[in-house]
Design a protein around this motif. Structure first.
Motif, short mmCIF file in Angstrom:
data_model
loop_
_atom_site.label_atom_id
_atom_site.label_comp_id
_atom_site.label_asym_id
_atom_site.label_seq_id
_atom_site.Cartn_x
_atom_site.Cartn_y
_atom_site.Cartn_z
N HIS A 90 0.84 -1.42 0.02
CA HIS A 90 0.06 0.09 0.02
C HIS A 90 0.93 1.21 0.09
O HIS A 90 0.59 2.40 -0.64
CB HIS A 90 -0.98 0.15 1.25
CG HIS A 90 -1.95 1.18 1.22
ND1 HIS A 90 -1.60 2.23 1.84
CD2 HIS A 90 -2.92 1.28 0.33
CE1 HIS A 90 -2.80 3.12 1.67
NE2 HIS A 90 -3.57 2.87 0.82
N VAL A 94 0.78 4.20 -2.74
CA VAL A 94 0.68 5.58 -2.59
C VAL A 94 1.85 6.44 -3.19
O VAL A 94 1.56 7.55 -3.95
CB VAL A 94 0.39 5.90 -1.09
CG1 VAL A 94 0.67 7.42 -0.65
CG2 VAL A 94 -0.61 5.43 -0.50
N LEU A 108 3.62 10.28 5.72
CA LEU A 108 2.88 8.80 5.54
C LEU A 108 4.04 7.94 5.50
O LEU A 108 3.99 6.86 5.98
CB LEU A 108 1.95 8.86 4.26
CG LEU A 108 1.21 7.67 4.16
CD1 LEU A 108 -0.04 7.70 3.50
CD2 LEU A 108 1.89 6.34 3.25
N LYS A 145 -2.44 5.38 7.71
CA LYS A 145 -2.36 5.89 6.34
C LYS A 145 -3.32 6.36 5.50
O LYS A 145 -3.21 7.54 5.18
CB LYS A 145 -1.49 4.64 5.65
CG LYS A 145 -0.28 4.25 6.08
CD LYS A 145 0.50 3.21 5.32
CE LYS A 145 -0.55 1.86 5.22
NZ LYS A 145 0.11 0.99 4.28
N PRO A 146 -4.42 5.86 5.51
CA PRO A 146 -5.57 6.41 4.89
C PRO A 146 -6.25 7.73 5.64
O PRO A 146 -6.63 8.43 5.00
CB PRO A 146 -6.82 5.27 4.80
CG PRO A 146 -6.34 4.32 5.97
CD PRO A 146 -4.73 4.36 6.09
N LEU A 149 -4.20 10.60 4.46
CA LEU A 149 -4.52 11.08 3.03
C LEU A 149 -5.73 11.80 3.21
O LEU A 149 -6.24 12.51 2.45
CB LEU A 149 -4.40 9.82 2.17
CG LEU A 149 -2.92 9.18 1.91
CD1 LEU A 149 -3.40 8.14 1.20
CD2 LEU A 149 -2.31 10.38 1.08
N LEU A 150 -6.96 11.22 4.06
CA LEU A 150 -8.13 11.48 3.97
C LEU A 150 -8.06 13.13 4.54
O LEU A 150 -8.74 13.90 4.11
CB LEU A 150 -9.04 10.67 5.04
CG LEU A 150 -10.58 11.20 5.22
CD1 LEU A 150 -11.25 11.01 4.01
CD2 LEU A 150 -11.24 10.27 6.34
N ARG A 158 -10.78 11.94 -2.05
CA ARG A 158 -10.92 11.58 -0.72
C ARG A 158 -11.54 10.33 -0.52
O ARG A 158 -11.50 9.84 0.43
CB ARG A 158 -11.69 12.62 0.28
CG ARG A 158 -11.16 14.14 0.05
CD ARG A 158 -12.07 15.09 1.13
NE ARG A 158 -11.57 14.85 2.20
CZ ARG A 158 -12.41 14.72 3.28
NH1 ARG A 158 -13.72 14.57 2.68
NH2 ARG A 158 -12.42 14.48 4.62
N ARG A 160 -11.31 7.42 -1.81
CA ARG A 160 -10.34 6.33 -1.92
C ARG A 160 -9.85 6.08 -0.52
O ARG A 160 -9.85 4.94 0.08
CB ARG A 160 -9.11 6.48 -2.86
CG ARG A 160 -8.43 5.19 -3.00
CD ARG A 160 -7.14 5.23 -3.91
NE ARG A 160 -7.70 5.16 -5.46
CZ ARG A 160 -7.81 6.24 -6.04
NH1 ARG A 160 -7.62 7.35 -5.86
NH2 ARG A 160 -8.44 5.79 -7.51
N PRO A 161 -9.17 7.03 0.10
CA PRO A 161 -8.65 6.81 1.67
C PRO A 161 -9.89 6.64 2.65
O PRO A 161 -9.65 5.96 3.45
CB PRO A 161 -7.98 7.98 1.98
CG PRO A 161 -8.21 9.03 0.91
CD PRO A 161 -8.71 8.44 -0.49
N HIS A 164 -10.82 2.86 2.25
CA HIS A 164 -9.83 1.99 2.90
C HIS A 164 -9.89 2.14 4.39
O HIS A 164 -9.75 1.30 5.15
CB HIS A 164 -8.41 2.67 2.33
CG HIS A 164 -7.14 1.70 3.04
ND1 HIS A 164 -5.66 2.19 2.81
CD2 HIS A 164 -7.20 0.75 3.77
CE1 HIS A 164 -5.10 1.34 2.99
NE2 HIS A 164 -5.83 0.51 3.88
N PHE A 165 -9.97 3.59 4.86
CA PHE A 165 -10.10 3.80 6.42
C PHE A 165 -11.26 3.00 7.03
O PHE A 165 -11.20 2.40 8.02
CB PHE A 165 -10.27 5.17 6.64
CG PHE A 165 -10.54 5.35 8.18
CD1 PHE A 165 -9.51 6.17 8.86
CD2 PHE A 165 -11.80 5.66 8.38
CE1 PHE A 165 -9.51 6.12 10.37
CE2 PHE A 165 -11.93 6.06 9.98
CZ PHE A 165 -10.95 6.23 10.73
#
Length: 417
Positions: A90, A94, A108, A145-146, A149-150, A158, A160-161, A164-165
């Motif tokens: 992952h 990124v 990150l 990590k997400p 990014l979020l 936004r 995508r993360p 994942h979150f």
């Protein structure tokens, strides 16, 4: 099979055939900076040298414990390897999508680096007294990590993360519950198997969420060459780790009976390096870059390289066992890693070749058949003989590649699918 001339194939690769104009500019122009400023990623890879070393140490311990607990221990180690592989992949995705000079991406990478370091420390006892530290750290990395990014995005990216979150938050429950409430019990293994299954399913399916959709591999806008080179780098550090393990094991007791298995171990590491980078491994970045959907081919590298990494690690562990006990007992489980490791490596390498060239070299198939045929013959043989036989098979595969390259220097692959 119809093949393009070699020069034409490279023109096809370099011009980004089958890409739209926007995709061509994005891949070869605007994202070229992704191939620079890799200091953070190199530091992450150095941390993973420690991670892989700890995995190897754990596997060596697995195969030298009481026979009744070997298979469960190996299964636990495989689960931990898959978890850390997901973390690394992952991070590679990124850094293949965003500029590495971005402070958020650098944060990150550092966050992933520190989390991986803590996890590496806990690995030998991750299913024991350090389970809570392992689970909490792993969950923090997977959810953090997400989350980073979020918080940093303010556009449609936004989603995508966020997806994942959400998946990471769900899988966190069995991770934490298994570590905190079920110490030293089979229930922990069941819960952690469920957790890693959720993590893998989310990655494979694109973290689908009702109302938010999912992230399909075909829709990923990646610097394909960068992602492929990250896979290459991981193969290199894995091979390097086997050399490190060989040297550390040999250094413990510098005796003449350890010389031959040490030489065979080093030769096998070099042979795996040679076999991986023969043609398909070398042009893999160009193939991913030129593919119509780099994300799809890059994502398939997740499975292919996981198999090869597992094979390389198992091979190194097998040789370390023999170096440690060159006159040791004849153990069928040792045979499983000494022959099974190269077999996994050749199987993964065969898939990589098929993905890049749409064919598989006979040497890979013959190598796998040779290992299968030799397995029953080697059951009662001394460990040194077994390791030598595995090395001879890989020598044959590498020699076949060299002869074919010498006889057909202009042979060109088919374009990526």
């Amino acid at each position: 099979m119809c093949r393009r001339p070699r020069a034409a194939w490279y023109d096809w690769v370099n011009t980004g055939a089958k890409l739209t104009e926007d995709e061509r500019q994005m891949t070869s122009g605007g994202w070229r900076g992704l191939l620079q400023s890799r200091e953070g990623e190199l530091l992450l890879d150095l941390v993973y040298v420690l991670v892989l070393t700890r995995f190897s140490e754990r596997l060596v311990e697995d195969f030298t414990t009481d026979r009744r607990v070997v298979l469960p221990e190996v299964g636990q180690t495989a689960l931990l390897l898959l978890a850390l592989w997901l973390v690394w992949v992952h991070a590679a995705l990124v850094t293949s999508k965003y500029q590495t000079e971005d402070p958020v991406i650098q944060l990150l990478i550092v966050f992933t680096m520190f989390g991986s370091l803590i996890v590496a420390v806990t690995l030998p006892h991750a299913f024991g007294q350090r389970a809570v530290v392992f689970a909490v750290t792993y969950v923090a990395v997977q959810v953090g990590k997400p989350a980073i990014l979020l918080l940093a995005r303010r556009d449609r990216e936004r989603r995508r993360p966020l997806r994942h979150f959400c998946w990471g938050a769900v899988s966190a429950v069995p991770w934490i519950v298994g570590a905190a409430l079920f110490p030293q019990s089979p229930e922990r293994g069941v819960l952690w198997t469920l957790a890693i299954t959720l993590d893998c399913a989310g990655f494979i399916l694109g973290w689908p969420i009702p109302g938010l959709g999912r992230t399909r591999a075909e829709d990923w806008r990646l610097a394909g060459a960068h992602l492929a080179e990250r896979y290459q780098q991981f193969i290199i550090i894995t091979i390097g780790e086997t050399i490190l393990l060989t040297g550390m094991t040999f250094a413990d007791e510098f005796t003449p009976d350890r010389v031959l298995p040490t030489v065979m171990s080093f030769a096998t590491a070099v042979l795996m390096w040679r076999i991986y980078f023969h043609r398909a491994g070398t042009v893999f970045p160009a193939a991913v870059e030129a593919a119509p959907r780099p994300g799809s081919l890059g994502k398939s590298g997740f499975y292919t390289h996981l198999v090869m990494v597992t094979g390389i690690l198992a091979t190194g562990v097998g040789y370390a066992l023999v170096i440690n006990e060159p006159r040791g007992h004849q153990d069928p489980l040792w045979l499983a890693v000494i022959f099974g490791g190269p077999a996994l490596f050749l199987a993964g390498r065969s898939r990589l070749e098929y993905e890049v060239f749409a064919r598989v070299s006979p040497s890979r198939v013959l190598g796998l058949l040779a290992l299968a045929a030799l397995t029953p013959v080697m059951v009662r043989r001394a460990p040194v003989i077994v390791t030598s036989a595995a090395a001879v098979v890989l020598i044959g595969v590498a020699a076949w590649d060299g002869i074919r390259e010498w006889r057909y220097p202009d042979e060109a692959p088919s374009p990526p699918r």
